[in-house]
Scaffold this motif. Structure first.
Motif, PDB file in Angstrom:
ATOM      1  N   GLU A 273       0.831  -1.211   0.000  1.00 57.41           N
ATOM      2  CA  GLU A 273       0.000   0.000   0.000  1.00 57.41           C
ATOM      3  C   GLU A 273       0.860   1.254   0.000  1.00 57.41           C
ATOM      4  O   GLU A 273       0.567   2.226  -0.706  1.00 57.41           O
ATOM      5  N   TYR A 274       1.927   1.224   0.782  1.00 56.33           N
ATOM      6  CA  TYR A 274       2.787   2.399   0.837  1.00 56.33           C
ATOM      7  C   TYR A 274       3.514   2.608  -0.495  1.00 56.33           C
ATOM      8  O   TYR A 274       3.581   3.731  -1.008  1.00 56.33           O
ATOM      9  N   ALA A 275       4.026   1.530  -1.069  1.00 56.69           N
ATOM     10  CA  ALA A 275       4.728   1.638  -2.347  1.00 56.69           C
ATOM     11  C   ALA A 275       3.808   2.192  -3.429  1.00 56.69           C
ATOM     12  O   ALA A 275       4.235   2.993  -4.272  1.00 56.69           O
ATOM     13  N   ALA A 276       2.534   1.777  -3.395  1.00 55.57           N
ATOM     14  CA  ALA A 276       1.570   2.259  -4.396  1.00 55.57           C
ATOM     15  C   ALA A 276       1.339   3.757  -4.291  1.00 55.57           C
ATOM     16  O   ALA A 276       0.973   4.406  -5.270  1.00 55.57           O
ATOM     17  N   SER A 277       1.571   4.314  -3.102  1.00 54.82           N
ATOM     18  CA  SER A 277       1.346   5.750  -2.898  1.00 54.82           C
ATOM     19  C   SER A 277       2.536   6.596  -3.335  1.00 54.82           C
ATOM     20  O   SER A 277       2.422   7.812  -3.478  1.00 54.82           O
ATOM     21  N   LEU A 278       3.673   5.974  -3.550  1.00 59.06           N
ATOM     22  CA  LEU A 278       4.890   6.725  -3.868  1.00 59.06           C
ATOM     23  C   LEU A 278       4.890   7.212  -5.308  1.00 59.06           C
ATOM     24  O   LEU A 278       4.446   6.518  -6.224  1.00 59.06           O
ATOM     25  N   THR A 279       5.392   8.407  -5.500  1.00 57.56           N
ATOM     26  CA  THR A 279       5.703   8.925  -6.827  1.00 57.56           C
ATOM     27  C   THR A 279       7.143   9.418  -6.801  1.00 57.56           C
ATOM     28  O   THR A 279       7.727   9.638  -5.732  1.00 57.56           O
ATOM     29  N   GLY A 280       7.712   9.605  -7.977  1.00 60.92           N
ATOM     30  CA  GLY A 280       9.073  10.099  -8.034  1.00 60.92           C
ATOM     31  C   GLY A 280       9.205  11.465  -7.381  1.00 60.92           C
ATOM     32  O   GLY A 280      10.158  11.727  -6.637  1.00 60.92           O
TER      33      GLY A 280
END
Length: 413
Positions: A273-280
């Motif tokens: 879930e956290y990785a899905a929220s990340l953007t560059g």
């Protein structure tokens, strides 16, 4: 006097045709100095584009519940070399996924790789090579080789593409990853005509090595609730990371040229879930705008390796044509056996984190086939104990770019 790849290639082909046989791999770069590249300084917009590619590749590489570790820099270098041979829609899709036009990628990577800091206690070394078949049916584009020699300092080898070539490529990777990646290529299919290979080796000592008393047994809890005893390394750090879903910190290697970055999702938030929220953009802002606060930290000692074939990942990211027979890689070379296209993108990584520092290696192979401020009273220190699954990175402190990104779901996994 400098000799070009084009001139040496012509001479080598003439000699080998007279000889009637070839060595396991003919090194076309012996006695050759690549042409000089005159380039401006790295642009911040390019740094942002590379970070964005790193995050997108990381998100699409994740497998729930498993340790993951990729080197976006290794993948970017191998694919950028390959993109120099792409044309038309094939090139358009590759540039969209990689985040920049190939000419800009060439320049950015050339400058970046030429200026990596290195000293006795830290190094990040990167090597590139191109291997192509000696079959008469394949004609390599000499300008393609020259471009990759100029910008990527790529070693160039003409080989029979049999078992000896597989061993030679694997030995080249082992040599250039300090034996951390001993084998990446499992076979060479009959239709293979070229391999574009990147290898990366990182070895750095912590700025402050953990003393013996700071390493002791702790407990790590996996996402499914299992607990396990593991050696934890405890220290205070002074670069605190935080967003709406996670807290973390930077721990520096010697001379603060490189750093280990950790992000621990909040209770109730999974790593996926956290990785899905990340953007560059979000990650870059966090890494460049960290808070100078005392943070009590604990890192588990761990050693892990990871391997993935990335063709489906890259298709999902937006470059499916490169893997189809309709791909246009005529800038790379041509074959009478059929159109040249990408078949597999093999990626393999290794990392070891202990009380002294970190060692990490990565390799990417593209297979082408035919067919810290003082206050009056110090605030209560933050605490980030990595005693449950977390995201971690190795970053270059000059550009704040992550050259490794991983998830630690199970230190024993």
């Amino acid at each position: 006097m400098k000799r070009t790849v084009t001139a040496l290639l012509a001479a080598l082909l003439a000699v080998s045709s007279l000889a009637g046989c070839a060595a396991p791999a003919d090194d076309l770069m012996k006695d050759i100095t690549p042409n000089p590249v005159y380039a401006r300084e790295l642009e911040k917009v390019s740094d942002a584009a590379v970070t964005d590619f790193a995050v997108r590749l990381f998100r699409d590489s994740l497998t729930d519940g498993e340790n993951t570790l990729i080197s976006p820099l290794s993948v970017l270098a191998a694919l950028s070399m390959t993109a120099n041979g792409a044309k038309g829609e094939t090139l358009t899709q590759m540039e969209a996924v990689l985040g920049m036009p190939v000419e800009e990628l060439n320049t950015w990577l050339h400058i970046y790789l030429a200026n990596l800091p290195e000293a006795e206690k830290y190094k990040l070394r990167i090597a590139n090579s191109i291997w192509f078949t000696e079959k008469d049916s394949f004609t390599v584009n000499e300008d393609f080789l020259q471009t990759n020699a100029d910008y990527y300092d790529a070693g160039i080898y003409r080989a029979p593409f049999d078992g000896s070539t597989k061993d030679a490529i694997n030995n080249w990777v082992a040599d250039n990853t300090d034996d951390m990646i001993k084998e990446i290529l499992d076979r060479i299919p009959e239709e293979a005509v070229m391999y574009l290979v990147n290898a990366l080796a990182f070895d750095a000592e912590w700025q402050k090595i953990y003393p013996e008393y700071a390493v002791r047994e702790g407990e790590f809890t996996t996402e499914d609730g299992r607990t396990q005893q593991t050696e934890m390394m405890y220290a205070e750090e002074y670069s605190y990371l935080e967003d709406d879903m996670a807290t973390g910190f930077l721990k520096y290697y010697d001379s603060r040229k490189y750093a280990f970055a950790a992000l621990l999702p909040d209770e109730g938030v999974t790593v996926t879930e956290y990785a899905a929220s990340l953007t560059g953009e979000h990650l870059r802002n966090m890494l460049t705008e960290y808070s100078h606060e005392t943070v009590e930290t604990a890192i588990p000692k761990f050693e892990t390796e990871y391997a993935v074939e990335m063709s489906d990942i890259l298709k999902k990211m937006g470059m499916p044509v490169a893997f189809e027979a309709t791909a246009d890689f005529t800038g790379l070379g041509t074959s009478t056996d059929g159109p040249v296209h990408m078949s597999r993108v093999l990626h393999k990584t290794y990392i070891k984190v202990d009380e002294k520092g970190t060692k990490a290696g990565a390799s990417t192979v593209v297979e082408m086939v035919a067919e810290t401020a003082m206050a009056e009273e110090p605030p209560e220190p933050k605490r980030v104990y990595l005693d449950r699954p977390f995201v971690y990175m190795l970053i270059d402190c000059e550009t704040m770019l992550p050259f490794f990104i991983g998830t630690m779901m199970d230190p024993e996994g």
